[in-house]
Scaffold this motif. Structure first.
Motif, mmCIF file in Angstrom:
data_model
loop_
_atom_site.group_PDB
_atom_site.id
_atom_site.type_symbol
_atom_site.label_atom_id
_atom_site.label_comp_id
_atom_site.label_asym_id
_atom_site.label_seq_id
_atom_site.Cartn_x
_atom_site.Cartn_y
_atom_site.Cartn_z
ATOM 1 N N TYR A 11 51.418 47.159 37.399
ATOM 2 C CA TYR A 11 50.704 45.712 37.158
ATOM 3 C C TYR A 11 52.159 45.775 36.092
ATOM 4 C CZ TYR A 11 47.320 44.814 40.432
ATOM 5 O OH TYR A 11 46.347 43.977 41.175
ATOM 6 N N ASP A 15 48.440 51.337 35.292
ATOM 7 C CA ASP A 15 47.593 49.765 36.387
ATOM 8 C C ASP A 15 48.513 49.223 37.219
ATOM 9 O OD1 ASP A 15 45.931 49.718 34.334
ATOM 10 O OD2 ASP A 15 46.794 48.048 33.009
ATOM 11 N N GLY A 16 47.889 49.175 38.304
ATOM 12 C CA GLY A 16 47.824 49.121 40.383
ATOM 13 C C GLY A 16 47.589 50.726 40.575
ATOM 14 N N LEU A 35 35.576 53.412 40.325
ATOM 15 C CA LEU A 35 34.932 52.657 38.985
ATOM 16 C C LEU A 35 35.886 51.647 39.191
ATOM 17 C CD1 LEU A 35 35.139 55.491 36.184
ATOM 18 C CD2 LEU A 35 33.207 55.034 37.938
ATOM 19 N N ASN A 36 34.929 50.161 38.102
ATOM 20 C CA ASN A 36 36.000 49.337 37.360
ATOM 21 C C ASN A 36 37.271 49.348 37.155
ATOM 22 O OD1 ASN A 36 33.292 48.378 36.560
ATOM 23 N ND2 ASN A 36 33.641 47.770 38.172
ATOM 24 N N GLY A 37 38.813 49.648 37.764
ATOM 25 C CA GLY A 37 39.695 49.014 37.799
ATOM 26 C C GLY A 37 40.855 49.717 38.354
ATOM 27 N N SER A 38 40.216 50.705 39.384
ATOM 28 C CA SER A 38 40.437 51.698 39.886
ATOM 29 C C SER A 38 41.167 51.734 41.028
ATOM 30 C CB SER A 38 39.563 52.942 40.163
ATOM 31 O OG SER A 38 38.453 52.380 41.191
ATOM 32 N N GLY A 39 41.663 50.523 41.256
ATOM 33 C CA GLY A 39 42.507 49.609 42.178
ATOM 34 C C GLY A 39 42.216 49.585 43.636
ATOM 35 N N LYS A 40 40.694 49.642 43.290
ATOM 36 C CA LYS A 40 40.308 48.936 44.757
ATOM 37 C C LYS A 40 41.367 47.931 45.476
ATOM 38 C CE LYS A 40 36.009 49.524 43.665
ATOM 39 N NZ LYS A 40 36.355 49.596 42.007
ATOM 40 N N SER A 41 40.348 46.827 45.003
ATOM 41 C CA SER A 41 41.352 45.417 45.515
ATOM 42 C C SER A 41 42.967 44.943 45.634
ATOM 43 C CB SER A 41 40.962 44.361 43.785
ATOM 44 O OG SER A 41 39.553 44.052 44.368
ATOM 45 N N THR A 42 43.410 45.798 43.978
ATOM 46 C CA THR A 42 45.273 46.101 44.368
ATOM 47 C C THR A 42 44.927 46.125 45.994
ATOM 48 O OG1 THR A 42 45.239 46.132 42.603
ATOM 49 C CG2 THR A 42 46.548 46.854 43.591
ATOM 50 N N GLU A 153 34.635 43.516 48.241
ATOM 51 C CA GLU A 153 32.930 43.416 47.254
ATOM 52 C C GLU A 153 32.267 42.095 47.758
ATOM 53 O OE1 GLU A 153 31.814 44.116 43.442
ATOM 54 O OE2 GLU A 153 34.508 45.097 43.616
ATOM 55 N N HIS A 185 29.965 49.169 44.902
ATOM 56 C CA HIS A 185 29.970 49.977 43.865
ATOM 57 C C HIS A 185 28.216 49.764 44.531
ATOM 58 C CE1 HIS A 185 32.995 49.378 41.461
ATOM 59 N NE2 HIS A 185 33.110 47.693 41.136
HETATM 60 N N1 LIG Z 1 46.845 40.609 38.061
HETATM 61 C C1 LIG Z 1 47.398 41.942 37.312
HETATM 62 N N2 LIG Z 1 48.013 41.911 36.235
HETATM 63 C C2 LIG Z 1 47.755 42.869 35.251
HETATM 64 N N3 LIG Z 1 47.347 43.757 35.270
HETATM 65 C C3 LIG Z 1 45.929 43.895 37.140
HETATM 66 C C4 LIG Z 1 45.939 42.689 37.876
HETATM 67 N N4 LIG Z 1 44.848 42.836 38.410
HETATM 68 C C5 LIG Z 1 44.134 43.944 38.347
HETATM 69 N N5 LIG Z 1 45.611 44.516 37.503
HETATM 70 C C6 LIG Z 1 44.544 45.332 36.780
HETATM 71 O O1 LIG Z 1 45.202 46.899 37.616
HETATM 72 C C7 LIG Z 1 43.655 47.835 38.143
HETATM 73 C C8 LIG Z 1 43.299 47.699 38.776
HETATM 74 O O2 LIG Z 1 42.713 46.822 39.488
HETATM 75 P P1 LIG Z 1 41.626 46.504 40.605
HETATM 76 O O3 LIG Z 1 41.219 44.499 40.730
HETATM 77 O O4 LIG Z 1 42.742 46.976 41.649
HETATM 78 O O5 LIG Z 1 40.484 47.079 40.757
HETATM 79 P P2 LIG Z 1 39.133 47.660 41.470
HETATM 80 O O6 LIG Z 1 39.406 49.021 41.733
HETATM 81 O O7 LIG Z 1 39.213 46.499 42.551
HETATM 82 O O8 LIG Z 1 38.257 47.271 39.839
HETATM 83 P P3 LIG Z 1 36.823 46.018 40.060
HETATM 84 O O9 LIG Z 1 35.960 46.992 40.930
HETATM 85 O O10 LIG Z 1 36.472 46.246 38.448
HETATM 86 O O11 LIG Z 1 36.614 44.893 40.670
HETATM 87 C C9 LIG Z 1 43.329 47.519 36.607
HETATM 88 O O12 LIG Z 1 43.009 48.224 35.328
HETATM 89 C C10 LIG Z 1 43.095 45.689 36.160
HETATM 90 O O13 LIG Z 1 43.618 45.544 35.036
#
Ligand SMILES: Nc1ncnc2c1ncn2[C@@H]1O[C@H](COP(=O)(O)OP(=O)(O)OP(=O)(O)O)[C@@H](O)[C@H]1O
Length: 251
Positions: A11, A15-16, A35-42, A153, A185
């Protein structure tokens, strides 16, 4: 086999997901944690073909991933609904992938049966509870018969009863040989997985089973695992009953 090779989706600079390489075998049930923000959804979105990595490749059986080969269910089912009845919702997805009319109803009903939601066929999706919506969202994806099922999730918004029901459905799909990757989580949901992948700041930092996860990380573990560790038993995914039985027989 689902194969990710040196996948990077950025991103911005920090981040990513970065340089992820992994294989998922047919029939595996994998928990993607971190953890939150670690990139799982991405990572799940990239695996589902919803976003295109800037670097690397993701393939299923040698071909680029794309729906409906890979199906994804999201945390908020509302985002997944676009029609005004559960039946239309099921049919919409099937129409989009070119399933013949006569096969659509059969597939829709079979998928709704798998999640116990046939009764809701005529309902507006917005008339359903959160847990029911989530089951319909899963059915809509199951009806498309993806090779890989990604769950992001999916139980986090559900009450304990709905959550347990949903977990039972996932376990049932796992027993039937579906290839599943889910994020969570909730440590108790670790017990559904054969394998764990952990992300940290977008990088893959762990790939192993429950025993390896328990011994090599400081993460909180499901209660049965904590009990096994306290009593010096081998760590394995056990129900309460199995755990108590092995405590009795160990003495
Ligand atoms: N559309 C976006 N634009 C910019 N940064 C993004 C975007 N989506 C996610 N991020 C950033 O990328 C990183 C990974 O996000 P992601 O949603 O993949 O994490 P996650 O592990 O699924 O988090 P969670 O457990 O909170 O759902 C985070 O730092 C988030 O802030």
């Amino acid at each position: 086999m689902l194969k990710c090779e040196q996948v990077t989706y950025r991103y911005n600079e920090t981040d990513g997901i970065f340089n992820i390489s992994l294989n998922i075998e047919k029939g595996e049930c994998v928990a993607l944690i971190g953890l939150n923000g670690s990139g799982k959804s991405t990572l799940l979105h990239a695996m589902a073909g919803l976003i295109n990595p800037q670097e690397g490749s993701i393939e299923w059986e040698g071909e680029a991933v794309r729906p409906p080969k890979v199906g994804i269910v999201f945390q908020h089912p509302d985002n997944q609904f676009i029609t005004t009845s559960v039946l239309d919702e099921m049919v919409f997805g099937l129409e989009n992938i070119g399933i013949p009319r006569e096969e659509m109803l059969e597939r829709a009903l079979a998928a709704l049966d798998q999640v116990g939601m046939r009764w809701a066929l005529e309902k507006h999706p917005m008339q359903l509870s959160g847990g029911e919506k989530q089951r319909v969202a899963l059915a809509a994806i199951l009806a498309m018969e993806p090779d890989v099922l990604l769950l992001d999730e999916v139980t986090s918004m559900l009450d304990p009863v709905a959550r347990e029901h949903f977990q039972q459905i996932i376990l049932h799909l796992k027993q039937k040989g579906w290839t599943i990757m889910y994020t969570t989580h909730l440590v108790e949901e670790y017990l559904m997985a054969d394998r764990f992948l952990m992300l940290d700041h977008g990088e893959l930092v762990f790939d192993g089973d429950l025993e390896q996860l328990a011994s090599s990380t400081q993460l909180p573990m499901p209660f049965t695992v904590e009990l096994q560790r306290t009593f010096g038993l081998n760590v394995k995914a056990s129900t309460w009953k199995e755990c108590i039985d092995s405590l009795w027989t160990s003495n």
